[in-house]
Design a protein around this motif. Structure first.
Motif, PDB file in Angstrom:
ATOM      1  N   GLU A  49      52.401 -31.265 -20.586  1.00 50.99           N
ATOM      2  CA  GLU A  49      53.142 -31.791 -21.726  1.00 50.99           C
ATOM      3  C   GLU A  49      53.331 -33.283 -21.484  1.00 50.99           C
ATOM      4  O   GLU A  49      52.376 -34.008 -21.359  1.00 50.99           O
ATOM      5  CB  GLU A  49      54.457 -31.039 -21.900  1.00 50.99           C
ATOM      6  N   ASP A  50      54.563 -33.747 -21.396  1.00 51.15           N
ATOM      7  CA  ASP A  50      54.803 -35.178 -21.185  1.00 51.15           C
ATOM      8  C   ASP A  50      55.288 -35.480 -19.772  1.00 51.15           C
ATOM      9  O   ASP A  50      55.733 -36.596 -19.500  1.00 51.15           O
ATOM     10  CB  ASP A  50      55.838 -35.692 -22.193  1.00 51.15           C
ATOM     11  N   THR A  51      55.195 -34.503 -18.870  1.00 52.86           N
ATOM     12  CA  THR A  51      55.675 -34.688 -17.503  1.00 52.86           C
ATOM     13  C   THR A  51      54.502 -34.959 -16.577  1.00 52.86           C
ATOM     14  O   THR A  51      53.512 -34.226 -16.596  1.00 52.86           O
ATOM     15  CB  THR A  51      56.449 -33.444 -17.023  1.00 52.86           C
ATOM     16  N   THR A  52      54.610 -36.007 -15.760  1.00 48.49           N
ATOM     17  CA  THR A  52      53.500 -36.435 -14.909  1.00 48.49           C
ATOM     18  C   THR A  52      53.779 -36.106 -13.440  1.00 48.49           C
ATOM     19  O   THR A  52      54.881 -36.328 -12.933  1.00 48.49           O
ATOM     20  CB  THR A  52      53.251 -37.944 -15.055  1.00 48.49           C
ATOM     21  N   PHE A  53      52.734 -35.592 -12.780  1.00 48.70           N
ATOM     22  CA  PHE A  53      52.804 -35.201 -11.372  1.00 48.70           C
ATOM     23  C   PHE A  53      51.745 -35.976 -10.594  1.00 48.70           C
ATOM     24  O   PHE A  53      50.551 -35.830 -10.862  1.00 48.70           O
ATOM     25  CB  PHE A  53      52.560 -33.701 -11.220  1.00 48.70           C
ATOM     26  N   ALA A  54      52.175 -36.790  -9.641  1.00 49.16           N
ATOM     27  CA  ALA A  54      51.240 -37.489  -8.754  1.00 49.16           C
ATOM     28  C   ALA A  54      50.889 -36.559  -7.596  1.00 49.16           C
ATOM     29  O   ALA A  54      51.767 -35.926  -7.009  1.00 49.16           O
ATOM     30  CB  ALA A  54      51.862 -38.775  -8.237  1.00 49.16           C
ATOM     31  N   LEU A  55      49.596 -36.489  -7.252  1.00 47.76           N
ATOM     32  CA  LEU A  55      49.093 -35.562  -6.239  1.00 47.76           C
ATOM     33  C   LEU A  55      48.427 -36.351  -5.119  1.00 47.76           C
ATOM     34  O   LEU A  55      47.379 -36.974  -5.316  1.00 47.76           O
ATOM     35  CB  LEU A  55      48.089 -34.592  -6.871  1.00 47.76           C
ATOM     36  N   LEU A  56      49.012 -36.313  -3.926  1.00 48.68           N
ATOM     37  CA  LEU A  56      48.528 -37.100  -2.797  1.00 48.68           C
ATOM     38  C   LEU A  56      48.195 -36.170  -1.636  1.00 48.68           C
ATOM     39  O   LEU A  56      49.018 -35.357  -1.236  1.00 48.68           O
ATOM     40  CB  LEU A  56      49.598 -38.110  -2.366  1.00 48.68           C
ATOM     41  N   ASN A  57      46.984 -36.312  -1.075  1.00 44.50           N
ATOM     42  CA  ASN A  57      46.487 -35.408  -0.043  1.00 44.50           C
ATOM     43  C   ASN A  57      45.868 -36.218   1.096  1.00 44.50           C
ATOM     44  O   ASN A  57      45.010 -37.072   0.853  1.00 44.50           O
ATOM     45  CB  ASN A  57      45.460 -34.465  -0.674  1.00 44.50           C
ATOM     46  N   TYR A  58      46.313 -35.959   2.337  1.00 48.35           N
ATOM     47  CA  TYR A  58      45.869 -36.725   3.502  1.00 48.35           C
ATOM     48  C   TYR A  58      45.641 -35.794   4.689  1.00 48.35           C
ATOM     49  O   TYR A  58      46.326 -34.777   4.828  1.00 48.35           O
ATOM     50  CB  TYR A  58      46.931 -37.766   3.901  1.00 48.35           C
ATOM     51  N   THR A  59      44.706 -36.163   5.570  1.00 49.32           N
ATOM     52  CA  THR A  59      44.480 -35.408   6.798  1.00 49.32           C
ATOM     53  C   THR A  59      44.700 -36.292   8.018  1.00 49.32           C
ATOM     54  O   THR A  59      44.439 -37.505   7.986  1.00 49.32           O
ATOM     55  CB  THR A  59      43.067 -34.817   6.855  1.00 49.32           C
ATOM     56  N   TYR A  60      45.159 -35.665   9.091  1.00 47.01           N
ATOM     57  CA  TYR A  60      45.427 -36.394  10.329  1.00 47.01           C
ATOM     58  C   TYR A  60      44.138 -36.878  10.988  1.00 47.01           C
ATOM     59  O   TYR A  60      44.125 -37.869  11.727  1.00 47.01           O
ATOM     60  CB  TYR A  60      46.209 -35.503  11.303  1.00 47.01           C
ATOM     61  N   SER A  61      42.998 -36.169  10.749  1.00 46.69           N
ATOM     62  CA  SER A  61      41.753 -36.477  11.449  1.00 46.69           C
ATOM     63  C   SER A  61      40.635 -35.624  10.865  1.00 46.69           C
ATOM     64  O   SER A  61      40.871 -34.772  10.004  1.00 46.69           O
ATOM     65  CB  SER A  61      41.904 -36.166  12.953  1.00 46.69           C
TER      66      SER A  61
END
Length: 443
Positions: A197-209
């Protein structure tokens, strides 16, 4: 309040009834009044209070509830060769829809549906392989799409198992699946934003190695790094968070309503988080993260609320464990489906604490040869299956033991399937999302 509103309606209705019944003040007249005939005894007396009450109840309108959006997230989809071979069909093709058979109806009820694809889809023409250098069939990607997921995580320690070509092949496959938001690998110049709808979700994904202490030069710009590293030598510092992670979170906090971080971190096979995980989680919360969902340890780890420096509440799942694998220890058969309920009001988006938690899941496989049947919700996993689980060839597995581990680790955050589905009242609907990317601008 509802009762106060009904009371006022009743009073207004009674006032109207009394006026219409001629109970107001009479005018004085010099003419003698006409005798009034007596009311026959057989005419019923009207209970005007009951009439007014029923009218108020009919006209009462329930105030609208705030909209709700639900997120579910699964742990590591770890495609050992036992899992790969379980999808082999008689005609030589592969199909992995069976992996999601038991959880599909619940999964369908969520708006945001996330899975950690632990192993790279590096290209079917290169052959399939398991531990230690995985290459998984793109057909598992097909099954993920068929099950209805809309977010897939790829920043894992196995992202570089097939080198740069494997990452490129994986991204090329996902390009054929426009309904999927892929995060964690590829050029790192954009923050993925999922809009419900009008709600925004930022998606951040990281790995240690990627299973090295020095980042390979060919993938340094193709994987999102959780840990800091020396730009010259590319030597990783596993105890320090990369400043870019915190910068991304701060930027995401400015451009999105909700900031979700998916770190691939921790020590394998430990049922509690490490001090480094604690430290990094707090740094993420301080930077503005609202939700942290961790992967990698292959066993479940605790869930905790953190308080960010800006006053924000941040829900942290340190590890969801495995979604599927053929590992050889009982805790590694146990995972969790994170279930998070967001409430959308005019001014803010908040996590509903009492309607967020985790539903334990368990993978069932057999031996001779090793074949995966499916992944069950623990609450509906038959005790007799646990007694005949293939992992019993290596470690003792019973339903009670699985339940004990789940309670030990997840504690008060455990939810039932019915409790999760009940949170969907007044939800916005799982088909009303779109995917955009926001350019990160830096000096």
């Amino acid at each position: 309040m509802k009762n106060h509103y009904i009371r006022n309606l009743i009073l207004c209705s009674l006032s109207g009834v009394l006026l219409l019944s001629g109970c107001g003040k009479k005018e004085i007249s010099e003419e003698p009044s006409t005798p009034v005939e007596e009311t026959p005894a057989d005419i019923p007396v009207v209970d005007w209070y009951t009439v007014a009450s029923e009218s108020a109840a009919r006209n009462y309108v329930e105030p609208p509830k705030p909209d709700r959006i639900t997120l579910m997230s699964l742990g590591d989809c770890l495609m050992h060769m036992g899992v790969v071979n379980s999808g082999a069909q008689a005609d030589g093709s592969y199909n992995y829809d069976f992996l999601f058979r038991e959880i599909a109806p619940t999964l369908a009820s969520a708006d945001i549906k996330v899975i950690n694809q632990e192993t790279i889809l590096g290209g079917n023409d290169r052959g399939f392989s398991g531990y230690p250098a995985f290459n998984s069939p793109t057909q598992v990607g097909d099954a993920i799409v068929n099950a209805g997921f809309n977010v897939v995580l790829h920043a894992t320690n196995h992202a570089d198992d097939m080198g740069l070509l494997g990452i490129e092949n994986c991204l090329a496959y996902w390009d054929t699946q426009p309904s999927m938001t892929v995060v964690g690998i590829g050029p790192q110049t954009e923050i993925p934003i999922l809009t419900i709808e009008d709600t925004t979700f930022a998606l951040l994904n990281y790995t240690y190695s990627v299973n090295t202490e020095v980042i390979p030069s060919n993938v340094v710009d193709q994987v999102n790094w959780l840990c800091n590293y020396d730009p010259g030598s590319r030597q990783l510092d596993f105890n320090t968070i990369h400043p870019k992670v915190l910068d991304d979170i701060k930027l995401a906090d400015q451009i999105a309503d909700v900031v979700i971080v998916f770190p691939h971190w921790g020590v394998e096979y430990t049922l509690t988080e490490t001090s480094v995980q604690d430290q990094m989680a707090q740094q993420m919360a301080d930077a503005g993260a609202d939700l942290i969902i961790g992967t990698h340890p292959h066993v479940p780890e605790p869930i905790r609320w953190l308080k960010g420096a800006g006053g924000n509440d941040c829900l942290c799942y340190f590890s969801l464990g495995n979604f599927v694998s053929t590992q050889q220890d009982t805790p590694r058969m146990l995972g969790g489906m994170a279930w998070v309920t967001f409430e959308i009001s005019k001014d803010e988006v908040t996590i509903v604490k009492e309607d967020s938690g985790v539903i334990p899941v368990v993978t069932h496989y057999t031996n001779g040869p090793t074949r995966v049947e499916t992944t069950y919700f623990l609450e509906s996993y038959p005790a007799e299956k646990a007694a005949n689980h293939g992992v019993n060839a290596y470690a003792n597995c019973t339903w009670d033991k699985l339940d004990s581990i789940a309670k030990q680790v997840f504690g008060e955050y455990i939810m039932t399937v019915d409790e999760a589905l009940a949170t969907k009242d007044n939800a916005v609907g799982s088909d009303t999302y779109n995917y955009t990317k926001i350019q990160i601008i830096r000096d």
